[in-house]
Design an enzyme around this catalytic site. Structure first.
Site: not given
Ligand code: F6P
Length: 553
Positions: A207, A269, A385
């Protein structure tokens, strides 16, 4: 005391739980032959049976009253209306737009996001079809046979979980998919071992396009590719990117035609429905990816329109709140009786714990009630198990979700019948247990003498009253999977709404990231930083050898 714990609905539930109600599950089922019908709900391809939880009709009424008091319906409508409900990041939460299959516009800040969503989906279709058909090739003209998704957290767990779940529909002779997330070089090295750079396409999914692990892996993958093909220009044909940070993808050298955009109103997420699902679409085809979206949309419509009393995500959320807040359960197990869903618990860990692992409310005040539980799980029957001993006879109560498909994906011998039998049997054993008298009688019937039987019976007794819900899918398909994931997303939403927390930020991951940058600098420099604590400085010294050197005479 917070407003929530002082509220009438909360206090009524606390009093209800303190009054020793409800009765045992044996008694509840004996008293109510219609319990399964009353305590189960269907939505599209899913059925949720929550009758094996220690709730009575009155308990559910009180829980629905709590949801109404928290104005869950209005909060839900606010999310669908694109308002900035992620208030600490000042963002809308509109992943539901990514799978909106209706003609309804979905707006945030007065702008309909749907044209942009549809445009990216169309670009994903064109790209995936071109790669899958071989119309787009690698730098040397060879067909792409392996896709490596580089991402972490939401940019890894969702697509990885879905790719595993839909594996049965992929054609590995045509295309394989791999996922690299860990900054540990073993992950990348082991994935690339045996791959041919001329036939490999990397999808860098991030992102922010700044995440340390992803950027480190992407840089090393790029170096591997350039070394393998002997030409820097190969990067343009062997890398695609999915990000909100388009300028950073350009700097990396990925041509605009291979960059797929998404938007800040998609939480990490909650992003598998966006172009973050590109690796899945490459693997199983765009039609199946869109069926996944359609299944999720079906659950969105159910969540948006069904009355609380028949609303599956609301009910699942309230059952969880009953366990966490009124019975003191601190963990929750998710147990898919479906090997294809083996990464679902890991995906749900991020979804649930990053969303609702919060200690301050929306006004920044510490909460005086428990929020999200520790979520964990493994597929059945393997878990039976391993850790089921504790579920049945341990001292902690661990509420569990059992998930299974009525019809299996294969028809191999007796496997699916046995899988389902185990799933149902475990929920039975947890709920109804076996009394010491029953254990004794059983041992006597097996011919054991009275003294030995009496000595052994306490070990063979099961207390029962261990809560579980069962979610049945008609069959594991892209659509039913979409519905299942959306069910859990909305469950998390409802719980956050009741707990009055921001389920869409994740500040708790920041401090570690900050410190890792400083520690990395100290590791490079070979000496502790001024003011560093004794433990970290000692460990650093051991790693870099400075501690050893200092001790030498
Ligand atoms: O671990 C924090 C976080 O910001 C998550 O919420 C997110 O999914 C992940 O890191 C990866 O972030 P990016 O997609 O910006 O690399």
């Amino acid at each position: 005391m917070s407003i929530l714990t002082e509220s009438p609905a909360w206090r009524a539930l606390a009093a209800h739980s303190a009054s020793g109600q409800p009765l045992s599950l044996r008694e509840l089922f004996a008293a109510d032959p219609g319990r399964f019908a009353a305590f189960s709900v269907s939505a599209g391809p899913l059925l949720l049976d929550y009758s094996k939880n220690g709730v009575k009709r009155q308990t559910m009424e009180l829980l629905f009253a709590l949801a109404r008091q928290a104005d869950v319906e209005r909060q839900r409508d606010t999310m669908f209306a694109g308002e900035r409900i992620n208030h600490t990041e000042d963002r809308a939460v509109l992943h539901v737009a990514l799978r909106n299959r209706s003609t309804r516009p979905m707006k945030t800040d007065g702008r309909d996001v749907m044209p942009g969503v549809r445009e990216v989906l169309a670009r994903m279709r064109a790209f995936t079809e071109a790669v899958r058909s071989g119309a787009v090739t690698g730098h040397t003209g060879e067909r792409i046979t392996d896709v490596v998704n580089i991402g972490i957290g939401g940019s890894d767990l969702g697509p990885l979980m879905v790719a595993e779940a839909l594996k049965w529909s992929a054609d590995p002779a045509r295309l394989r998919v791999h996922f690299v997330s860990n900054v540990d070089d073993a992950h990348l090295v082991e994935t690339l071992r045996g791959l041919d750079p001329a036939r490999t396409l990397f999808v860098v999914a991030s992102k922010t396009f700044t995440t340390q692990e992803t950027m480190t892996n992407a840089a090393s993958a790029r170096a591997w590719l350039v070394a393998g093909l002997g030409d820097e220009r190969a990067v343009a044909r062997h890398f695609a990117a999915v990000s909100t940070n388009v300028s950073a993808t350009t700097i990396f050298g990925i041509p605009p035609g291979s960059v797929f955009e998404f938007w800040d109103w998609v939480g990490g997420r909650y992003s598998l429905w966006s172009a973050i699902g590109l690796s899945v679409a490459l693997y199983v085809g765009m039609d199946r990816f869109e069926q996944l979206l359609a299944g999720a949309h079906g659950m969105d419509e159910h969540f948006r329109t069904a009355p609380l009393e028949h609303n599956m995500p609301v009910i699942l959320a309230l059952i969880g709140i009953w366990h966490v807040n009124f019975l003191g359960c601190t963990t929750h197990a998710v147990l898919p009786y479906d090997q294809y869903l083996h990464r679902l618990p890991a995906f749900l860990q991020q979804l649930d714990m990053e969303s609702n692992g919060k200690r301050v409310d929306r006004d920044g005040r510490p909460v005086d009630y428990a929020t999200g539980p520790v979520l964990w799980g493994e597929p059945g029957t393997n878990g039976q198990h391993a850790f089921f001993q504790l579920l049945h006879q341990g001292t902690q109560i661990v509420p569990a979700d059992f998930i299974a498909a009525i019809e299996g994906r294969h028809a191999l011998g007796d496997h699916h019948r046995l899988l389902l039998a185990n799933c149902l049997a475990q929920t039975q054993a947890l709920a109804f247990g076996k009394t010491e008298d029953e254990a004794l009688a059983e041992l006597r019937a097996q011919g054991m003498d009275s003294d030995a039987a009496r000595r052994l019976a306490p070990y063979k007794a099961f207390p029962g009253n261990r809560p579980s819900s069962t979610i049945l899918l008609d069959r594991l398909t892209p659509a039913s999977l979409g519905a299942l994931i959306a069910l859990y997303e909305h469950k998390v939403f409802v719980q956050g709404a009741v707990w009055n927390i921001d389920s869409f930020d994740q500040w708790g991951v920041e401090l570690g990231k900050q410190l890792a940058g400083r520690v990395a600098g100290a590791l490079e420099g070979g000496s502790p930083l001024p003011g560093m604590d004794g433990s970290t400085a000692g460990l650093l010294g051991k790693i870099t050898g400075t501690g050893r050197q200092q001790r030498q005479p």
